[in-house]
Motif scaffolding. Structure first.
Motif, mmCIF file in Angstrom:
data_model
loop_
_atom_site.group_PDB
_atom_site.id
_atom_site.type_symbol
_atom_site.label_atom_id
_atom_site.label_comp_id
_atom_site.label_asym_id
_atom_site.label_seq_id
_atom_site.Cartn_x
_atom_site.Cartn_y
_atom_site.Cartn_z
ATOM 1 N N GLY A 57 16.666 63.784 38.189
ATOM 2 C CA GLY A 57 16.443 64.619 39.364
ATOM 3 C C GLY A 57 16.314 63.876 40.672
ATOM 4 O O GLY A 57 16.184 64.495 41.734
ATOM 5 N N ARG A 58 16.348 62.550 40.644
ATOM 6 C CA ARG A 58 16.253 61.751 41.866
ATOM 7 C C ARG A 58 17.626 61.223 42.261
ATOM 8 O O ARG A 58 18.369 60.738 41.418
ATOM 9 C CB ARG A 58 15.274 60.591 41.660
ATOM 10 C CG ARG A 58 13.809 61.018 41.635
ATOM 11 C CD ARG A 58 12.935 60.012 40.922
ATOM 12 N NE ARG A 58 13.079 60.101 39.470
ATOM 13 C CZ ARG A 58 12.470 59.287 38.610
ATOM 14 N NH1 ARG A 58 11.702 58.305 39.063
ATOM 15 N NH2 ARG A 58 12.627 59.445 37.319
ATOM 16 N N ILE A 59 17.924 61.285 43.544
ATOM 17 C CA ILE A 59 19.249 60.927 44.057
ATOM 18 C C ILE A 59 19.245 59.494 44.583
ATOM 19 O O ILE A 59 18.412 59.111 45.405
ATOM 20 C CB ILE A 59 19.665 61.860 45.205
ATOM 21 C CG1 ILE A 59 19.645 63.306 44.750
ATOM 22 C CG2 ILE A 59 21.033 61.458 45.745
ATOM 23 C CD1 ILE A 59 20.825 63.788 44.021
ATOM 24 N N ILE A 60 20.213 58.711 44.108
ATOM 25 C CA ILE A 60 20.411 57.333 44.571
ATOM 26 C C ILE A 60 21.829 57.239 45.106
ATOM 27 O O ILE A 60 22.805 57.425 44.368
ATOM 28 C CB ILE A 60 20.215 56.330 43.425
ATOM 29 C CG1 ILE A 60 18.840 56.512 42.772
ATOM 30 C CG2 ILE A 60 20.406 54.896 43.927
ATOM 31 C CD1 ILE A 60 18.733 55.917 41.385
ATOM 32 N N GLN A 61 21.971 56.975 46.386
ATOM 33 C CA GLN A 61 23.284 56.779 46.990
ATOM 34 C C GLN A 61 23.542 55.280 47.151
ATOM 35 O O GLN A 61 22.662 54.542 47.597
ATOM 36 C CB GLN A 61 23.376 57.462 48.360
ATOM 37 C CG GLN A 61 23.505 58.972 48.292
ATOM 38 C CD GLN A 61 24.929 59.422 47.956
ATOM 39 O OE1 GLN A 61 25.864 58.609 47.914
ATOM 40 N NE2 GLN A 61 25.104 60.719 47.726
ATOM 41 N N VAL A 62 24.739 54.860 46.789
ATOM 42 C CA VAL A 62 25.112 53.443 46.866
ATOM 43 C C VAL A 62 26.242 53.272 47.875
ATOM 44 O O VAL A 62 27.278 53.942 47.779
ATOM 45 C CB VAL A 62 25.558 52.913 45.493
ATOM 46 C CG1 VAL A 62 25.949 51.438 45.593
ATOM 47 C CG2 VAL A 62 24.457 53.108 44.452
ATOM 48 N N ASP A 63 26.032 52.401 48.852
ATOM 49 C CA ASP A 63 27.030 52.058 49.869
ATOM 50 C C ASP A 63 27.751 53.286 50.432
ATOM 51 O O ASP A 63 28.988 53.371 50.406
ATOM 52 C CB ASP A 63 28.045 51.069 49.290
ATOM 53 C CG ASP A 63 27.488 49.650 49.177
ATOM 54 O OD1 ASP A 63 26.399 49.381 49.713
ATOM 55 O OD2 ASP A 63 28.148 48.807 48.555
ATOM 56 N N PRO A 64 27.007 54.260 50.966
ATOM 57 C CA PRO A 64 27.674 55.451 51.513
ATOM 58 C C PRO A 64 28.333 55.174 52.862
ATOM 59 O O PRO A 64 27.723 54.574 53.745
ATOM 60 C CB PRO A 64 26.518 56.439 51.670
ATOM 61 C CG PRO A 64 25.318 55.573 51.921
ATOM 62 C CD PRO A 64 25.540 54.331 51.087
ATOM 63 N N VAL A 65 29.574 55.584 53.005
ATOM 64 C CA VAL A 65 30.274 55.465 54.281
ATOM 65 C C VAL A 65 31.035 56.763 54.550
ATOM 66 O O VAL A 65 31.613 57.358 53.643
ATOM 67 C CB VAL A 65 31.238 54.265 54.327
ATOM 68 C CG1 VAL A 65 30.478 52.952 54.284
ATOM 69 C CG2 VAL A 65 32.252 54.322 53.202
ATOM 70 N N THR A 66 31.040 57.170 55.807
ATOM 71 C CA THR A 66 31.713 58.403 56.199
ATOM 72 C C THR A 66 33.213 58.174 56.335
ATOM 73 O O THR A 66 34.027 58.826 55.668
ATOM 74 C CB THR A 66 31.138 58.924 57.530
ATOM 75 O OG1 THR A 66 29.723 59.107 57.379
ATOM 76 C CG2 THR A 66 31.778 60.248 57.914
ATOM 77 N N GLU A 67 33.587 57.207 57.191
ATOM 78 C CA GLU A 67 35.002 56.973 57.484
ATOM 79 C C GLU A 67 35.453 55.549 57.181
ATOM 80 O O GLU A 67 36.601 55.208 57.404
ATOM 81 C CB GLU A 67 35.285 57.284 58.967
ATOM 82 C CG GLU A 67 34.956 58.712 59.364
ATOM 83 C CD GLU A 67 35.217 58.977 60.829
ATOM 84 O OE1 GLU A 67 35.974 58.199 61.439
ATOM 85 O OE2 GLU A 67 34.668 59.953 61.366
ATOM 86 N N GLY A 68 34.594 54.712 56.663
ATOM 87 C CA GLY A 68 34.960 53.321 56.406
ATOM 88 C C GLY A 68 35.946 53.149 55.282
ATOM 89 O O GLY A 68 36.530 52.082 55.106
ATOM 90 N N ALA A 69 36.120 54.180 54.472
ATOM 91 C CA ALA A 69 37.114 54.196 53.404
ATOM 92 C C ALA A 69 37.551 55.641 53.232
ATOM 93 O O ALA A 69 36.799 56.569 53.538
ATOM 94 C CB ALA A 69 36.521 53.655 52.100
ATOM 95 N N GLU A 70 38.774 55.820 52.769
ATOM 96 C CA GLU A 70 39.282 57.175 52.589
ATOM 97 C C GLU A 70 38.854 57.741 51.239
ATOM 98 O O GLU A 70 38.711 56.992 50.270
ATOM 99 C CB GLU A 70 40.812 57.162 52.699
ATOM 100 C CG GLU A 70 41.320 56.772 54.081
ATOM 101 C CD GLU A 70 40.898 57.746 55.164
ATOM 102 O OE1 GLU A 70 40.757 58.970 54.845
ATOM 103 O OE2 GLU A 70 40.691 57.313 56.299
ATOM 104 N N PRO A 71 38.687 59.066 51.136
ATOM 105 C CA PRO A 71 38.796 60.049 52.221
ATOM 106 C C PRO A 71 37.522 60.092 53.054
ATOM 107 O O PRO A 71 36.480 59.549 52.658
ATOM 108 C CB PRO A 71 38.988 61.356 51.452
ATOM 109 C CG PRO A 71 38.204 61.152 50.196
ATOM 110 C CD PRO A 71 38.398 59.703 49.840
ATOM 111 N N VAL A 72 37.592 60.753 54.215
ATOM 112 C CA VAL A 72 36.401 60.964 55.024
ATOM 113 C C VAL A 72 35.416 61.805 54.224
ATOM 114 O O VAL A 72 35.793 62.781 53.578
ATOM 115 C CB VAL A 72 36.763 61.669 56.348
ATOM 116 C CG1 VAL A 72 35.507 62.046 57.125
ATOM 117 C CG2 VAL A 72 37.660 60.771 57.192
#
Length: 250
Positions: A57-72
């Motif tokens: 139930g716990r969220i771990i995001q790893v290296d999140p990027v919006t536009e640094g890699a495709e897709p946006v």
């Protein structure tokens, strides 16, 4: 409310804790692993080096990027993160906009010292450091760097991190941007490994095989593979005895 209605409501809440809008997340690529006491770790590939892990139930995001890699990726449509892990500050691994969109009160951001200078309030880890995120969640920072002549400027030794996440005994190795460095021989008892494969910045398929032979994960995800053909990675891993899963990590 009838008893079965309570159960349905509880199930819906647990599902929402690890989900975003169906327009953003491809649930067909979601993989589920069980820990030693029966807890669940869900892995959702996003792109390149970005992934979401949902543990109990716990969220771990790893290296999140919006536009640094495709897709946006519109992270405003994703569930807020309890933890955000950033291996280093390159544009395809670190994006302040994504971090902001995923953050809530109490979000713990973990990264190296250079990236921390751009973020401010976060946990700083160097190679060899250990951080307890929760009673059942440990994080270890391990080396990640280039060794090929002419490539060492991309990821110098001692600057960036890979991570080992230990979730209720389940050990997940997220290698970051690295080649098949000697320190991988000390990465032990790995259940799931994410190893990068795109020269000149990380590894060739042959290096991927050597790295995997050192780490010996039960399940291997080649990731951060850019223009590397999945067939070349699969061919390099033939006969390894490891389960190789190709997902959306181009």
């Amino acid at each position: 409310m009838k008893p079965h209605t309570h159960l349905l409501a509880l199930a819906a809440c647990l599902l929402m804790a690890c989900n975003v809008s169906t327009s953003e997340k491809n649930t067909n690529d979601m993989d589920t692993f069980k820990t030693k006491s029966g807890k669940t770790l869900k892995v959702t590939p996003i792109k390149h080096a970005s992934m979401e892990l949902c543990f109990d139930g716990r969220i771990i995001q790893v290296d999140p990027v919006t536009e640094g890699a495709e897709p946006v990726t519109d992270y405003s449509q994703w569930a807020k993160a309890d933890y955000i892990l950033i291996t280093h500050d390159h544009y395809d691994h670190f994006d302040g906009k994504a971090v902001s969109a995923l953050s809530k009160e109490g979000t713990v951001i973990v990264t190296n010292s250079i990236t921390a200078q751009q973020l401010g309030d976060c946990e700083v880890m160097a190679n060899g450091d250990t951080l307890r995120l929760a009673d059942d969640l440990m994080l270890y920072a391990v080396p990640a760097y280039n060794i090929t002549e002419g490539h060492t400027q991309f990821h110098p030794k001692g600057r960036d991190n890979g991570f080992i996440l230990e979730a209720d005994g389940l050990r997940v190795y997220i290698a970051g941007d690295t080649e098949d460095i000697e320190e991988m021989s000390m990465v032990k008892d790995i259940d799931v490994a994410f190893l990068p494969c795109n020269q000149p910045y990380t590894m060739t398929p042959e290096q991927l095989r050597r790295a995997a032979d050192m780490v010996k994960p039960r399940v291997l995800y080649p990731y951060h593979y850019g223009d590397t053909a999945p067939e070349a990675m699969e061919s390099a891993m033939e006969g390894s005895g490891m389960e190789v899963r190709i997902r959306n990590f181009q």
